[in-house]
Each structure stands twice: as C-alpha cells, then as structure tokens.
Write a protein that holds these residues in place. Structure first.
Motif, PDB file in Angstrom:
ATOM      1  N   VAL A  95       0.837  -1.209   0.000  1.00 27.54           N
ATOM      2  CA  VAL A  95       0.000   0.000   0.000  1.00 27.54           C
ATOM      3  C   VAL A  95       0.868   1.254   0.000  1.00 27.54           C
ATOM      4  CG1 VAL A  95      -1.619   1.368   1.391  1.00 27.54           C
ATOM      5  CG2 VAL A  95      -2.050  -1.068   0.995  1.00 27.54           C
ATOM      6  N   ILE A  96       1.865   1.297   0.879  1.00 21.61           N
ATOM      7  CA  ILE A  96       2.725   2.488   0.945  1.00 21.61           C
ATOM      8  C   ILE A  96       3.498   2.674  -0.361  1.00 21.61           C
ATOM      9  CG2 ILE A  96       4.759   3.468   2.081  1.00 21.61           C
ATOM     10  CD1 ILE A  96       3.660   2.412   4.725  1.00 21.61           C
ATOM     11  N   SER A  97       4.011   1.583  -0.915  1.00 21.61           N
ATOM     12  CA  SER A  97       4.743   1.671  -2.185  1.00 21.61           C
ATOM     13  C   SER A  97       3.805   2.078  -3.321  1.00 21.61           C
ATOM     14  CB  SER A  97       5.399   0.330  -2.509  1.00 21.61           C
ATOM     15  OG  SER A  97       6.356   0.012  -1.530  1.00 21.61           O
ATOM     16  N   GLY A  98       2.588   1.530  -3.323  1.00 22.73           N
ATOM     17  CA  GLY A  98       1.603   1.898  -4.345  1.00 22.73           C
ATOM     18  C   GLY A  98       1.225   3.359  -4.274  1.00 22.73           C
ATOM     19  N   VAL A  99       1.025   3.856  -3.070  1.00 22.57           N
ATOM     20  CA  VAL A  99       0.707   5.281  -2.894  1.00 22.57           C
ATOM     21  C   VAL A  99       1.860   6.131  -3.416  1.00 22.57           C
ATOM     22  CG1 VAL A  99       0.380   7.087  -1.149  1.00 22.57           C
ATOM     23  CG2 VAL A  99      -0.930   4.972  -1.010  1.00 22.57           C
ATOM     24  N   ALA A 100       3.089   5.718  -3.130  1.00 22.28           N
ATOM     25  CA  ALA A 100       4.260   6.471  -3.600  1.00 22.28           C
ATOM     26  C   ALA A 100       4.291   6.548  -5.122  1.00 22.28           C
ATOM     27  CB  ALA A 100       5.537   5.823  -3.081  1.00 22.28           C
ATOM     28  N   MET A 101       3.915   5.476  -5.783  1.00 26.56           N
ATOM     29  CA  MET A 101       3.947   5.458  -7.246  1.00 26.56           C
ATOM     30  C   MET A 101       2.772   6.229  -7.856  1.00 26.56           C
ATOM     31  SD  MET A 101       6.697   4.031  -7.707  1.00 26.56           S
ATOM     32  CE  MET A 101       7.698   3.500  -6.348  1.00 26.56           C
ATOM     33  N   LEU A 102       1.663   6.279  -7.151  1.00 33.22           N
ATOM     34  CA  LEU A 102       0.473   6.946  -7.679  1.00 33.22           C
ATOM     35  C   LEU A 102       0.475   8.463  -7.473  1.00 33.22           C
ATOM     36  CD1 LEU A 102      -2.281   4.362  -6.663  1.00 33.22           C
ATOM     37  CD2 LEU A 102      -1.365   4.795  -8.954  1.00 33.22           C
ATOM     38  N   LEU A 152       5.273  13.611  -6.410  1.00 31.09           N
ATOM     39  CA  LEU A 152       6.456  13.178  -5.668  1.00 31.09           C
ATOM     40  C   LEU A 152       7.636  12.989  -6.611  1.00 31.09           C
ATOM     41  CD1 LEU A 152       5.044  10.440  -3.231  1.00 31.09           C
ATOM     42  CD2 LEU A 152       5.513  12.840  -2.745  1.00 31.09           C
ATOM     43  N   GLY A 153       8.795  13.426  -6.137  1.00 33.52           N
ATOM     44  CA  GLY A 153      10.020  13.192  -6.893  1.00 33.52           C
ATOM     45  C   GLY A 153      10.569  11.810  -6.581  1.00 33.52           C
ATOM     46  N   PRO A 154      11.632  11.398  -7.276  1.00 26.94           N
ATOM     47  CA  PRO A 154      12.203  10.058  -7.059  1.00 26.94           C
ATOM     48  C   PRO A 154      12.675   9.831  -5.615  1.00 26.94           C
ATOM     49  CG  PRO A 154      13.165  11.089  -9.014  1.00 26.94           C
ATOM     50  CD  PRO A 154      12.299  12.107  -8.361  1.00 26.94           C
ATOM     51  N   GLY A 155      13.267  10.816  -4.993  1.00 22.05           N
ATOM     52  CA  GLY A 155      13.731  10.678  -3.605  1.00 22.05           C
ATOM     53  C   GLY A 155      12.584  10.500  -2.633  1.00 22.05           C
ATOM     54  N   GLU A 156      11.513  11.226  -2.867  1.00 17.70           N
ATOM     55  CA  GLU A 156      10.340  11.117  -2.004  1.00 17.70           C
ATOM     56  C   GLU A 156       9.666   9.751  -2.183  1.00 17.70           C
ATOM     57  OE1 GLU A 156       8.825  15.721  -1.763  1.00 17.70           O
ATOM     58  OE2 GLU A 156       8.640  14.647  -3.679  1.00 17.70           O
ATOM     59  N   ARG A 157       9.613   9.286  -3.416  1.00 14.64           N
ATOM     60  CA  ARG A 157       9.038   7.959  -3.673  1.00 14.64           C
ATOM     61  C   ARG A 157       9.879   6.890  -2.975  1.00 14.64           C
ATOM     62  NH1 ARG A 157       5.654   7.819  -8.922  1.00 14.64           N
ATOM     63  NH2 ARG A 157       5.480  10.027  -9.307  1.00 14.64           N
ATOM     64  N   LEU A 158      11.186   7.049  -3.088  1.00 12.55           N
ATOM     65  CA  LEU A 158      12.084   6.093  -2.444  1.00 12.55           C
ATOM     66  C   LEU A 158      11.889   6.101  -0.928  1.00 12.55           C
ATOM     67  CD1 LEU A 158      14.358   4.036  -2.662  1.00 12.55           C
ATOM     68  CD2 LEU A 158      15.980   5.941  -2.501  1.00 12.55           C
ATOM     69  N   SER A 159      11.670   7.277  -0.347  1.00 16.48           N
ATOM     70  CA  SER A 159      11.471   7.343   1.107  1.00 16.48           C
ATOM     71  C   SER A 159      10.181   6.630   1.516  1.00 16.48           C
ATOM     72  CB  SER A 159      11.479   8.795   1.600  1.00 16.48           C
ATOM     73  OG  SER A 159      10.329   9.485   1.174  1.00 16.48           O
ATOM     74  N   PHE A 160       9.151   6.698   0.685  1.00 17.38           N
ATOM     75  CA  PHE A 160       7.915   5.950   0.959  1.00 17.38           C
ATOM     76  C   PHE A 160       8.201   4.452   0.943  1.00 17.38           C
ATOM     77  CE2 PHE A 160       5.584   9.774   0.489  1.00 17.38           C
ATOM     78  CZ  PHE A 160       4.260   9.558   0.803  1.00 17.38           C
ATOM     79  N   VAL A 161       8.905   3.992  -0.100  1.00 15.02           N
ATOM     80  CA  VAL A 161       9.202   2.561  -0.239  1.00 15.02           C
ATOM     81  C   VAL A 161      10.068   2.082   0.924  1.00 15.02           C
ATOM     82  CG1 VAL A 161      10.358   0.844  -1.690  1.00 15.02           C
ATOM     83  CG2 VAL A 161       8.907   2.594  -2.743  1.00 15.02           C
ATOM     84  N   THR A 167      10.232   3.388   3.909  1.00 17.25           N
ATOM     85  CA  THR A 167       9.373   3.368   5.106  1.00 17.25           C
ATOM     86  C   THR A 167       8.521   2.102   5.134  1.00 17.25           C
ATOM     87  OG1 THR A 167       9.312   5.784   5.202  1.00 17.25           O
ATOM     88  CG2 THR A 167       7.546   4.587   6.346  1.00 17.25           C
ATOM     89  N   GLY A 168       7.944   1.741   4.005  1.00 13.77           N
ATOM     90  CA  GLY A 168       7.168   0.503   3.932  1.00 13.77           C
ATOM     91  C   GLY A 168       8.031  -0.709   4.227  1.00 13.77           C
ATOM     92  N   ALA A 169       9.259  -0.716   3.710  1.00 14.08           N
ATOM     93  CA  ALA A 169      10.179  -1.832   3.953  1.00 14.08           C
ATOM     94  C   ALA A 169      10.556  -1.912   5.429  1.00 14.08           C
ATOM     95  CB  ALA A 169      11.425  -1.692   3.085  1.00 14.08           C
ATOM     96  N   LEU A 170      10.767  -0.779   6.072  1.00  8.70           N
ATOM     97  CA  LEU A 170      11.099  -0.777   7.502  1.00  8.70           C
ATOM     98  C   LEU A 170       9.934  -1.292   8.348  1.00  8.70           C
ATOM     99  CD1 LEU A 170      13.082   2.568   7.880  1.00  8.70           C
ATOM    100  CD2 LEU A 170      13.967   0.229   8.115  1.00  8.70           C
ATOM    101  N   ILE A 171       8.728  -0.926   7.985  1.00  9.49           N
ATOM    102  CA  ILE A 171       7.556  -1.435   8.708  1.00  9.49           C
ATOM    103  C   ILE A 171       7.461  -2.942   8.525  1.00  9.49           C
ATOM    104  CG2 ILE A 171       5.027  -1.414   8.803  1.00  9.49           C
ATOM    105  CD1 ILE A 171       5.217   1.623   8.113  1.00  9.49           C
ATOM    106  N   PHE A 172       7.659  -3.414   7.291  1.00  8.58           N
ATOM    107  CA  PHE A 172       7.640  -4.859   7.050  1.00  8.58           C
ATOM    108  C   PHE A 172       8.723  -5.552   7.867  1.00  8.58           C
ATOM    109  CE2 PHE A 172       9.347  -8.591   4.950  1.00  8.58           C
ATOM    110  CZ  PHE A 172       8.237  -9.404   4.961  1.00  8.58           C
ATOM    111  N   TRP A 173       9.930  -4.991   7.902  1.00 13.94           N
ATOM    112  CA  TRP A 173      11.042  -5.579   8.661  1.00 13.94           C
ATOM    113  C   TRP A 173      10.689  -5.677  10.149  1.00 13.94           C
ATOM    114  CZ3 TRP A 173      14.077  -3.561  12.604  1.00 13.94           C
ATOM    115  CH2 TRP A 173      15.154  -4.361  12.988  1.00 13.94           C
ATOM    116  N   ALA A 174      10.098  -4.614  10.703  1.00 21.65           N
ATOM    117  CA  ALA A 174       9.728  -4.615  12.125  1.00 21.65           C
ATOM    118  C   ALA A 174       8.697  -5.717  12.411  1.00 21.65           C
ATOM    119  CB  ALA A 174       9.179  -3.255  12.536  1.00 21.65           C
TER     120      ALA A 174
END
Length: 160
Positions: free
Chosen positions: A35-42, A46-55, A57-64
């Motif tokens: 969901v977070i990655s999809g929102v970043a792409m939609l 958002l610029g590439p850096g902002e999209r990457l920060s969303f992805v 963040t989603g990866a960190l939540i998944f890791w936790a």
C-alpha cells in the motif's frame, strides 16, 4: 509426568511458534509495504527521492513486523533455543527448572537454574490460546523428561 494426552512427547527437534500470529504479522507487513509503495507510485507530485522514502518506510515497517514474527522456541536433543524479538539464547535442558504459562501471561516464562526467568515469546496465547497451552505442556514434558539434575540439589533451590 507429562500433562499431554496419552503422555506423548513431541519428536525432537520440534519448533514452537505462534503460527496464526506469525501469519497475521507477515500478511500485514506485506500489505502495508504494498500500500505504501503503491501510494508512492500513484502520487504524481512526488520526486524520485520522495518515492524512495515511501518505499523505504514501507520496507522498515515490514522488517519490524517480520522481527515480531520470527519468535520461536526450538527444542532438540541437547537443549532449547529461545529466539525472541531482539535476542537468541541457547539453554541446556538442565538449565530449565520450570515452564510457566499462567492465566493472563502474554507468553511462556522459563525459570532457570541461575535464578532468572526467561520469556519465551515463541509460545504465546494471543490469537490461539489452546495451541499455546498445548505447546507449553509439551515443552514442560520435554523439560521434565530431559533435565538431569544433581540429586542432592532440590529443584528450584539456589545453587550459590
């Protein structure tokens, strides 16, 4: 003596883990990441850096959530390995005095010969209480069957 029906102990090695809780955590982690990655792409602004920060963040939540899902108790012929969220501890059978899962406990506690108590998050009654009770009884039976203590030292007494 074992509290298990028929006094049957599980075959070693055996791994105890909260299966339903693990499934919920991992599914939630994947869903949140997607969901977070999809929102970043939609989001077009958002610029590439902002999209990457969303992805990220989603990866960190998944890791936790994956760290929460990795908890387990592994019993084998030589002892027990307790894997909790941020730690792993190997115990010989003789180091475990008692396996406790009292009403209201969030997980099993292992009373140890050094006078401490070790939480074993791999057996927790959260979503599946009956499975946790069965697993705690199985681990208790294994401890009773495999622990070899000095006959002159009463169980539970401080060894100095």
């Amino acid at each position: 003596m074992s509290d298990l029906p028929g006094s049957e102990l599980p075959t070693l090695p055996v791994t105890f883990r909260p299966g339903r809780t693990r499934a919920v955590l991992l599914c939630a982690g994947v869903a949140i990441f997607l969901v977070i990655s999809g929102v970043a792409m939609l989001l077009e602004k958002l610029g590439p850096g902002e999209r990457l920060s969303f992805v990220v963040t989603g990866a960190l939540i998944f890791w936790a959530l994956a760290q929460l899902a990795r908890v387990r108790v592994v019993a084998d012929g030589t002892g027990v390995t307790v894997v909790n969220i941020a730690s792993r501890r190997r115990l010989d059978w003789a180091e475990i005095i008692q396996v406790n899962l009292r009403p209201g406990d969030p997980w099993v506690f292992l009373d140890l010969t050094d006078g401490t108590s070790l939480p074993a998050l791999g057996i927790q009654p959260g979503i599946n209480k009956q499975q946790a009770i069965t697993d705690a009884r199985a681990l208790r039976g294994l401890v009773e069957a495999r622990s070899v203590r000095d006959p002159e030292t009463p169980t539970g007494q401080d060894q100095g």
